[in-house]
Structure formats: structure tokens, C-alpha cells
Design a protein around this motif. Structure first.
Motif, PDB file in Angstrom:
ATOM      1  N   GLY A 177       0.817  -1.210   0.000  1.00 55.21           N
ATOM      2  CA  GLY A 177       0.000   0.000   0.000  1.00 55.21           C
ATOM      3  C   GLY A 177       0.846   1.254   0.000  1.00 55.21           C
ATOM      4  N   SER A 235      -0.014   1.477  -9.081  1.00 54.02           N
ATOM      5  CA  SER A 235      -1.266   1.269  -8.348  1.00 54.02           C
ATOM      6  C   SER A 235      -2.353   0.566  -9.169  1.00 54.02           C
ATOM      7  CB  SER A 235      -1.794   2.595  -7.790  1.00 54.02           C
ATOM      8  OG  SER A 235      -2.074   3.517  -8.809  1.00 54.02           O
ATOM      9  N   LEU A 275      -3.609  -3.001  -7.614  1.00 58.33           N
ATOM     10  CA  LEU A 275      -5.014  -3.009  -7.194  1.00 58.33           C
ATOM     11  C   LEU A 275      -5.865  -3.854  -8.129  1.00 58.33           C
ATOM     12  CD1 LEU A 275      -5.498   0.736  -6.167  1.00 58.33           C
ATOM     13  CD2 LEU A 275      -5.366  -1.243  -4.642  1.00 58.33           C
ATOM     14  N   THR A 282      -5.219  -7.592  -7.182  1.00 58.20           N
ATOM     15  CA  THR A 282      -5.865  -7.959  -5.917  1.00 58.20           C
ATOM     16  C   THR A 282      -7.390  -7.958  -6.044  1.00 58.20           C
ATOM     17  OG1 THR A 282      -5.623  -5.635  -5.207  1.00 58.20           O
ATOM     18  CG2 THR A 282      -3.990  -7.201  -4.407  1.00 58.20           C
ATOM     19  N   ASN A 283      -7.920  -7.023  -6.819  1.00 58.62           N
ATOM     20  CA  ASN A 283      -9.372  -7.003  -7.044  1.00 58.62           C
ATOM     21  C   ASN A 283      -9.831  -8.256  -7.792  1.00 58.62           C
ATOM     22  OD1 ASN A 283     -10.365  -4.606  -5.846  1.00 58.62           O
ATOM     23  ND2 ASN A 283      -9.492  -3.390  -7.489  1.00 58.62           N
ATOM     24  N   LEU A 339      -6.270  -7.439  -0.001  1.00 61.31           N
ATOM     25  CA  LEU A 339      -6.994  -6.353  -0.671  1.00 61.31           C
ATOM     26  C   LEU A 339      -7.391  -5.219   0.272  1.00 61.31           C
ATOM     27  CD1 LEU A 339      -8.262  -5.032  -3.103  1.00 61.31           C
ATOM     28  CD2 LEU A 339     -10.305  -6.420  -2.736  1.00 61.31           C
ATOM     29  N   ARG A 372      -5.642  -1.559  -0.138  1.00 59.88           N
ATOM     30  CA  ARG A 372      -6.533  -0.487  -0.570  1.00 59.88           C
ATOM     31  C   ARG A 372      -6.650   0.608   0.483  1.00 59.88           C
ATOM     32  NH1 ARG A 372     -11.962  -2.710  -2.688  1.00 59.88           N
ATOM     33  NH2 ARG A 372     -12.168  -3.293  -0.505  1.00 59.88           N
ATOM     34  N   ASN A 373      -6.809   0.228   1.748  1.00 63.73           N
ATOM     35  CA  ASN A 373      -6.978   1.239   2.791  1.00 63.73           C
ATOM     36  C   ASN A 373      -5.689   2.003   3.060  1.00 63.73           C
ATOM     37  OD1 ASN A 373      -9.518  -0.225   3.146  1.00 63.73           O
ATOM     38  ND2 ASN A 373      -9.669   0.883   5.080  1.00 63.73           N
ATOM     39  N   TYR A 389      -3.322   2.578   0.827  1.00 65.53           N
ATOM     40  CA  TYR A 389      -3.172   3.456  -0.342  1.00 65.53           C
ATOM     41  C   TYR A 389      -4.148   4.639  -0.273  1.00 65.53           C
ATOM     42  CZ  TYR A 389      -3.540   4.972  -5.222  1.00 65.53           C
ATOM     43  OH  TYR A 389      -3.576   5.728  -6.368  1.00 65.53           O
ATOM     44  N   THR A 390      -5.404   4.344   0.027  1.00 69.36           N
ATOM     45  CA  THR A 390      -6.424   5.394   0.087  1.00 69.36           C
ATOM     46  C   THR A 390      -6.128   6.400   1.186  1.00 69.36           C
ATOM     47  OG1 THR A 390      -8.111   3.855  -0.726  1.00 69.36           O
ATOM     48  CG2 THR A 390      -8.894   5.858   0.364  1.00 69.36           C
TER      49      THR A 390
END
Length: 213
Positions: free
Chosen positions: A42, A52, A56, A59-60, A95, A99-100, A102-103
Motif C-alpha cells: 500500500g 497502483s 489493485l 488484488t481485485n 486487498l 486499498r486502505n 493506499y487510500t
């Protein structure tokens, strides 16, 4: 039915105690590995933004594969048992962690980053002292969701010969013993709730210490 479930707990206490320990071991190892790898990935994709979409996207895609199918795919490579369960659970747990992280970092106000650069902070200092503290609430939310999800998903690990409370559920299903199935399911839910509470409590302590709203 409640009386039957309580009776099973009373009569098979040692059995369930062993399953709980196995469930915690499988889930715990998966959570620790996913937290470390997911956190690092991340951070990396937030620093190197061109990567990214690839990370992402992968993983998605993996996340859309049914858990039981992923376990089946892994059997030829890692066999049956706890190792395969840990690998599968770790993959699923990546995931929300990636994601968290990175976000959380991406949503930081760029003016804060520029101010830190203007004060002569290095890239590592900005990451450690600015980005991660400001992103911690989003990261903790990801960890919280990931932990609960992993504990719940560990219940299907018994279908490929792994231990944990899924063994009780599997036995209950195969022997048409509803009380056994419910007993195993309730314990998984209880562990997930306790874990969620503990992480939530730890989150409050961290916010208070770092003075985060």
C-alpha cells in the motif's frame, strides 16, 4: 436447540478448545502476514503511483474468486492442511489492507506534504512522521475489516483438511448434526466480535495518543 448447543459445549469442551486454538493460529498467522505485506504494498503504490492500477487490479481480480475455489487451486501446489488455508486467507486479506493504506495516504492534503518538504524533511521522514500518522485511521479501518473477514473465512478451511472451528461445522453438516454446526458457527462469530472490539479499543488509544479526531 439452544439446550443442545450448550450440551455439546459441556460434553465436548476439550474438542472445542483445541479447535479454537487452531482457528486463532490459522487466522492470526494470515492476519500478521497480510498486514505486513499489504501495508508495504500500500505504501509502495502510493509512492510509485504508476504501479497502483496493476497491483489493485490484480488484488481485485483475486478477490472475486470464490474462497473454496481458491483453496482448490492451491492444493496441487501446497497440499491439504493449514499451510494452504493460511496462503488463501492471506491472499484474501491483502486487498483491504493494500486499498486502505493506499487510500489513506492518497487522501492526505498535498499542502501538508509540500509544507513538510519545505521544512527540509526527507521522503522517509515525510512518510513516517506525516503520511502514516494522518492515514492511520483509514489503515486501522482496513485492518479491522480484514481481521473480521479472515476469522470468518477461516471457517471453510476444514474443507481442505485444515483445522479450526470449521471442523465442527463440517462434521455437523456431514452428520446432519445441526447443533454441532451452530456450535461451531457461534464460536467463530464470537471470536470475530471480540477481535473487532479489541481492535476498536486499540484504535481509540492510538487516536488519543496521536491526538487524531
Amino acid at each position: 436447540m439452544i439446550k443442545e448447543v450448550l450440551k455439546i459445549y459441556m460434553e465436548r469442551g476439550d474438542f472445542f478448545h483445541q479447535l479454537i486454538l487452531e482457528h486463532l493460529e490459522i487466522s492470526g498467522i494470515s492476519i500478521i502476514i497480510a498486514t505486513i505485506i499489504g501495508g508495504i504494498l500500500g505504501v509502495l503504490i502510493s509512492e510509485f503511483k504508476k504501479t497502483s492500477p496493476i497491483i489493485l487490479g490484480i488484488t481485485n481480480f483475486v478477490y472475486t474468486i470464490p474462497a473454496i475455489s481458491l483453496l482448490g487451486f492451491l492444493i496441487p501446489f501446497s497440499g491439504i492442511g493449514n499451510t494452504t488455508a493460511i496462503i488463501a486467507l492471506t491472499i484474501y486479506a491483502l486487498l483491504p489492507m493494500i486499498r486502505n493504506t493506499y487510500t489513506g495516504i492518497e487522501n492526505i492534503d498535498t499542502s501538508i506534504i509540500e509544507a513538510a518538504k519545505g521544512m527540509g524533511s526527507t521522503s522517509f521522514e515525510i512518510l513516517y512522521k506525516v503520511k502514516l500518522p494522518l492515514a492511520i485511521t483509514v489503515i486501522l479501518a482496513g485492518i479491522r475489516n480484514m481481521v473480521v473477514m479472515t476469522i470468518a473465512l477461516a471457517g471453510i478451511a476444514s474443507f481442505i483438511g485444515a483445522g479450526g472451528l470449521g471442523v465442527a461445522i463440517y462434521r455437523g453438516i456431514t452428520t446432519n448434526n445441526t447443533a454441532m454446526t451452530i456450535a461451531g458457527s457461534l464460536l467463530i462469530a464470537l471470536i470475530a466480535l471480540i477481535a473487532d472490539f479489541l481492535i476498536g479499543y486499540g484504535e481509540k488509544i492510538i487516536k488519543r495518543r496521536w491526538r487524531i479526531k
